[in-house]
Design a protein around this motif. Structure first.
Motif, short mmCIF file in Angstrom:
data_model
loop_
_atom_site.label_atom_id
_atom_site.label_comp_id
_atom_site.label_asym_id
_atom_site.label_seq_id
_atom_site.Cartn_x
_atom_site.Cartn_y
_atom_site.Cartn_z
N TYR A 60 0.84 -1.20 0.00
CA TYR A 60 0.00 0.00 0.00
C TYR A 60 0.87 1.24 0.00
CZ TYR A 60 -3.68 -3.18 1.55
OH TYR A 60 -4.58 -4.20 1.63
N THR A 61 0.28 2.36 -0.38
CA THR A 61 0.94 3.65 -0.24
C THR A 61 -0.06 4.69 0.21
OG1 THR A 61 2.34 5.33 -1.27
CG2 THR A 61 0.67 4.31 -2.67
N GLU A 62 0.39 5.54 1.10
CA GLU A 62 -0.42 6.67 1.55
C GLU A 62 -0.08 7.94 0.76
OE1 GLU A 62 0.77 6.54 5.65
OE2 GLU A 62 -0.92 5.28 6.20
N ASP A 63 0.84 7.82 -0.16
CA ASP A 63 1.32 8.95 -0.95
C ASP A 63 0.20 9.46 -1.87
OD1 ASP A 63 2.67 10.81 -2.42
OD2 ASP A 63 4.24 9.44 -3.14
N LYS A 64 -0.25 10.66 -1.62
CA LYS A 64 -1.35 11.23 -2.40
C LYS A 64 -0.90 11.69 -3.78
CE LYS A 64 -3.75 12.70 1.73
NZ LYS A 64 -4.13 13.79 2.59
N LYS A 65 0.42 11.77 -3.98
CA LYS A 65 0.94 12.27 -5.25
C LYS A 65 1.22 11.17 -6.27
CE LYS A 65 3.13 16.15 -2.98
NZ LYS A 65 4.41 16.75 -2.60
N ILE A 66 1.12 9.91 -5.85
CA ILE A 66 1.46 8.82 -6.78
C ILE A 66 0.46 8.77 -7.93
CG2 ILE A 66 0.22 7.00 -5.53
CD1 ILE A 66 2.73 5.23 -6.35
N ASP A 67 0.98 8.62 -9.11
CA ASP A 67 0.17 8.55 -10.33
C ASP A 67 0.08 7.08 -10.76
OD1 ASP A 67 -1.03 8.72 -12.79
OD2 ASP A 67 0.33 10.25 -13.58
N MET A 68 -0.98 6.41 -10.36
CA MET A 68 -1.13 4.99 -10.67
C MET A 68 -1.33 4.77 -12.17
SD MET A 68 -0.48 3.45 -7.95
CE MET A 68 -1.07 1.79 -7.77
N ASN A 69 -1.82 5.76 -12.89
CA ASN A 69 -1.91 5.65 -14.35
C ASN A 69 -0.51 5.53 -14.96
OD1 ASN A 69 -4.76 5.79 -14.73
ND2 ASN A 69 -4.65 7.97 -14.27
N LYS A 70 0.41 6.33 -14.46
CA LYS A 70 1.80 6.27 -14.94
C LYS A 70 2.43 4.92 -14.60
CE LYS A 70 6.30 8.42 -14.44
NZ LYS A 70 7.16 8.13 -13.34
N VAL A 71 2.19 4.45 -13.38
CA VAL A 71 2.71 3.14 -12.96
C VAL A 71 2.15 2.05 -13.88
CG1 VAL A 71 2.80 1.45 -11.08
CG2 VAL A 71 3.01 3.89 -10.56
N PHE A 72 0.85 2.13 -14.16
CA PHE A 72 0.22 1.15 -15.06
C PHE A 72 0.90 1.14 -16.42
CE2 PHE A 72 -2.80 0.41 -18.51
CZ PHE A 72 -3.13 -0.91 -18.26
N HIS A 73 1.09 2.31 -17.01
CA HIS A 73 1.70 2.39 -18.35
C HIS A 73 3.14 1.89 -18.34
CE1 HIS A 73 -1.75 4.07 -20.28
NE2 HIS A 73 -1.83 5.04 -19.38
N THR A 74 3.88 2.19 -17.27
CA THR A 74 5.26 1.71 -17.16
C THR A 74 5.31 0.19 -17.10
OG1 THR A 74 5.93 3.73 -16.00
CG2 THR A 74 7.35 1.79 -15.74
N LEU A 75 4.49 -0.40 -16.22
CA LEU A 75 4.48 -1.87 -16.09
C LEU A 75 3.86 -2.55 -17.30
CD1 LEU A 75 3.57 -2.16 -12.31
CD2 LEU A 75 5.76 -2.75 -13.38
N ASN A 76 2.87 -1.91 -17.90
CA ASN A 76 2.18 -2.50 -19.05
C ASN A 76 3.12 -2.62 -20.26
OD1 ASN A 76 -0.30 -3.59 -20.05
ND2 ASN A 76 -0.48 -1.77 -21.33
N LYS A 77 4.07 -1.72 -20.40
CA LYS A 77 5.04 -1.80 -21.50
C LYS A 77 5.88 -3.07 -21.39
CE LYS A 77 5.65 3.14 -22.19
NZ LYS A 77 6.55 4.28 -21.97
N ILE A 78 6.10 -3.52 -20.15
CA ILE A 78 6.94 -4.69 -19.91
C ILE A 78 6.10 -5.97 -19.86
CG2 ILE A 78 8.55 -5.77 -18.28
CD1 ILE A 78 9.01 -2.84 -17.22
N LEU A 79 5.00 -5.93 -19.13
CA LEU A 79 4.24 -7.15 -18.81
C LEU A 79 2.93 -7.30 -19.58
CD1 LEU A 79 4.90 -7.01 -15.00
CD2 LEU A 79 5.80 -8.71 -16.57
N LYS A 80 2.58 -6.32 -20.38
CA LYS A 80 1.41 -6.36 -21.26
C LYS A 80 0.12 -6.74 -20.50
CE LYS A 80 4.10 -5.73 -24.92
NZ LYS A 80 4.84 -4.57 -24.62
N ALA A 81 -0.49 -7.84 -20.86
CA ALA A 81 -1.82 -8.21 -20.35
C ALA A 81 -1.81 -8.66 -18.88
CB ALA A 81 -2.40 -9.33 -21.20
N LYS A 82 -0.68 -8.74 -18.26
CA LYS A 82 -0.62 -9.17 -16.86
C LYS A 82 -0.93 -8.05 -15.88
CE LYS A 82 2.78 -12.85 -17.49
NZ LYS A 82 4.07 -13.38 -17.02
#
Length: 135
Positions: free
Chosen positions: A109-131
């Motif tokens: 978990y993170t309590e960080d209000k500034k984290i951009d989960m959309n950015k995290v998704f796009h970063t991981l999706n480039k590597i892991l695709k449908a996972k």
């Protein structure tokens, strides 16, 4: 191809019965590294993130030194990952990353209000695709 760091996600924690364990997540082109920064056993209201003073060191290390940073680090090769579920922060819940492997599930978990989960998704999706999924 040599391994390199793509991103470092800071200020994550795993909740235990009596403690919180603090991690930063290092995303490389070959694996996820959950870098253990410490734990807190204090009562809920007094818990402090022990990783605050260690984060500056982490960004200056190479991958081998990051892996050796703590014996409690968790190294997850991408071939072992079944799926990664990302959940955005809302009014009632913290954002989290849940990584399911063949043998384990890690939910940080993170309590960080500034984290951009959309950015995290796009970063991981480039590597892991449908996972990777985002809610």
């Amino acid at each position: 191809m040599s391994e390199y760091i793509i991103d470092i996600l800071s200020k994550f924690f795993e909740v235990g019965f009596y403690q919180k364990q603090y991690y930063d997540i290092v995303i490389t082109n070959k694996k996820l590294i959950l870098v253990w920064l410490g734990e807190s056993f204090k009562p809920w209201m007094l818990r402090a993130d022990p990783g605050q003073n260690k984060r500056d060191n982490l960004s200056s290390l190479d991958i081998d030194n990051i892996i050796r940073y703590s014996k409690n680090n968790i190294i997850i090769d991408y071939s072992h990952i079944k799926d990664i579920n990302l959940n955005k922060r809302n009014l009632f819940k913290n954002a989290y990353i849940a990584v399911t492997t063949r043998d384990e599930e890690y939910k940080l978990y993170t309590e960080d209000k500034k984290i951009d989960m959309n950015k995290v998704f796009h970063t991981l999706n480039k590597i892991l695709k449908a996972k990777v999924s985002l809610k």
